[in-house]
Design a protein around this motif. Structure first.
Motif, PDB file in Angstrom:
ATOM      1  N   ALA A  20       1.792   5.857  -4.476  1.00 36.18           N
ATOM      2  CA  ALA A  20       0.990   5.630  -5.810  1.00 36.18           C
ATOM      3  C   ALA A  20       1.687   6.080  -6.928  1.00 36.18           C
ATOM      4  O   ALA A  20       2.222   5.855  -7.579  1.00 36.18           O
ATOM      5  N   GLN A  51      -0.447   7.476   0.912  1.00 38.21           N
ATOM      6  CA  GLN A  51      -0.659   6.673  -0.051  1.00 38.21           C
ATOM      7  C   GLN A  51      -0.730   7.335  -1.211  1.00 38.21           C
ATOM      8  O   GLN A  51      -0.339   6.276  -2.731  1.00 38.21           O
ATOM      9  N   GLU A  52      -1.068   8.711  -1.474  1.00 35.02           N
ATOM     10  CA  GLU A  52      -0.943   9.365  -2.810  1.00 35.02           C
ATOM     11  C   GLU A  52       0.222   9.008  -2.445  1.00 35.02           C
ATOM     12  O   GLU A  52       1.008   8.971  -4.667  1.00 35.02           O
ATOM     13  N   GLY A 112      -4.928   1.285  -1.548  1.00 38.75           N
ATOM     14  CA  GLY A 112      -5.725   1.190  -0.169  1.00 38.75           C
ATOM     15  C   GLY A 112      -6.883  -0.098  -0.049  1.00 38.75           C
ATOM     16  O   GLY A 112      -6.840  -1.030   0.425  1.00 38.75           O
ATOM     17  N   VAL A 113      -6.947  -0.285  -1.811  1.00 37.67           N
ATOM     18  CA  VAL A 113      -7.472  -1.979  -1.776  1.00 37.67           C
ATOM     19  C   VAL A 113      -6.031  -2.988  -1.262  1.00 37.67           C
ATOM     20  O   VAL A 113      -6.842  -4.145  -0.410  1.00 37.67           O
ATOM     21  N   ARG A 152      -6.271  -2.715   1.889  1.00 40.97           N
ATOM     22  CA  ARG A 152      -6.487  -3.653   3.271  1.00 40.97           C
ATOM     23  C   ARG A 152      -7.318  -5.410   2.610  1.00 40.97           C
ATOM     24  O   ARG A 152      -7.784  -5.413   3.868  1.00 40.97           O
ATOM     25  N   SER A 204      -2.765   3.345  -8.945  1.00 33.08           N
ATOM     26  CA  SER A 204      -3.715   5.195  -8.322  1.00 33.08           C
ATOM     27  C   SER A 204      -3.511   4.953  -6.754  1.00 33.08           C
ATOM     28  O   SER A 204      -3.539   4.162  -6.277  1.00 33.08           O
ATOM     29  N   PRO A 205      -3.976   5.887  -6.109  1.00 41.54           N
ATOM     30  CA  PRO A 205      -4.144   5.812  -4.408  1.00 41.54           C
ATOM     31  C   PRO A 205      -5.546   4.818  -3.843  1.00 41.54           C
ATOM     32  O   PRO A 205      -5.387   3.792  -3.320  1.00 41.54           O
ATOM     33  N   ASN A 206      -6.555   4.783  -5.030  1.00 38.33           N
ATOM     34  CA  ASN A 206      -7.418   3.909  -4.840  1.00 38.33           C
ATOM     35  C   ASN A 206      -6.876   2.287  -5.122  1.00 38.33           C
ATOM     36  O   ASN A 206      -7.730   1.877  -3.496  1.00 38.33           O
ATOM     37  N   TYR A 207      -5.662   1.735  -5.477  1.00 42.21           N
ATOM     38  CA  TYR A 207      -5.793   0.147  -5.831  1.00 42.21           C
ATOM     39  C   TYR A 207      -4.516   0.294  -4.703  1.00 42.21           C
ATOM     40  O   TYR A 207      -4.533  -1.017  -4.112  1.00 42.21           O
TER      41      TYR A 207
END
Length: 107
Positions: free
Chosen positions: A25, A21-22, A36-37, A40, A31-34
């Motif tokens: 990103a 994911q990084e 992931g969101v 999912r 962002s890696p968090n985005y």
């Protein structure tokens, strides 16, 4: 309409390219968090972001949208044809027999 499959497809193609994911990103400026969101299915990316993701994964938009578009089955059939072409004639024949049986006994 179920949009989670867009994220699942993004994840599928990311993993097929052995990307974290990084990595995705970094290539997209997200962002890696985005990432992931989105993967999912918690969020559907805006068009500009979707294009960044498709370009970074080197896939067409229809490949990512195949499960939510009415014409998406054309893409799936094409991908299936590519997979079948890699099999031996004997293995292809077995798969065709299974598909024929499934079609004959569909509910």
């Amino acid at each position: 309409m179920e949009f989670e499959t867009i994220g699942k497809n993004i994840r599928h193609y990311r993993l097929a390219k052995s990307m974290r994911q990084e990595d995705l990103a970094e290539k997209t400026g997200l962002s890696p968090n985005y990432i992931g969101v989105v993967e999912r299915g918690d969020k559907v990316p805006a068009l500009a972001t979707f294009i960044k993701l498709a370009n970074a994964l080197d896939v067409s938009a229809d490949m990512l949208l195949a499960d939510v578009l009415n014409t998406g089955y054309i893409v799936k059939e094409s991908l299936l044809s590519e997979k079948l072409a890699q099999l031996s004639p004997d293995d292809r024949s077995k798969i065709y027999e299974i598909v024929d049986t499934l079609i004959k006994h569909k509910a």
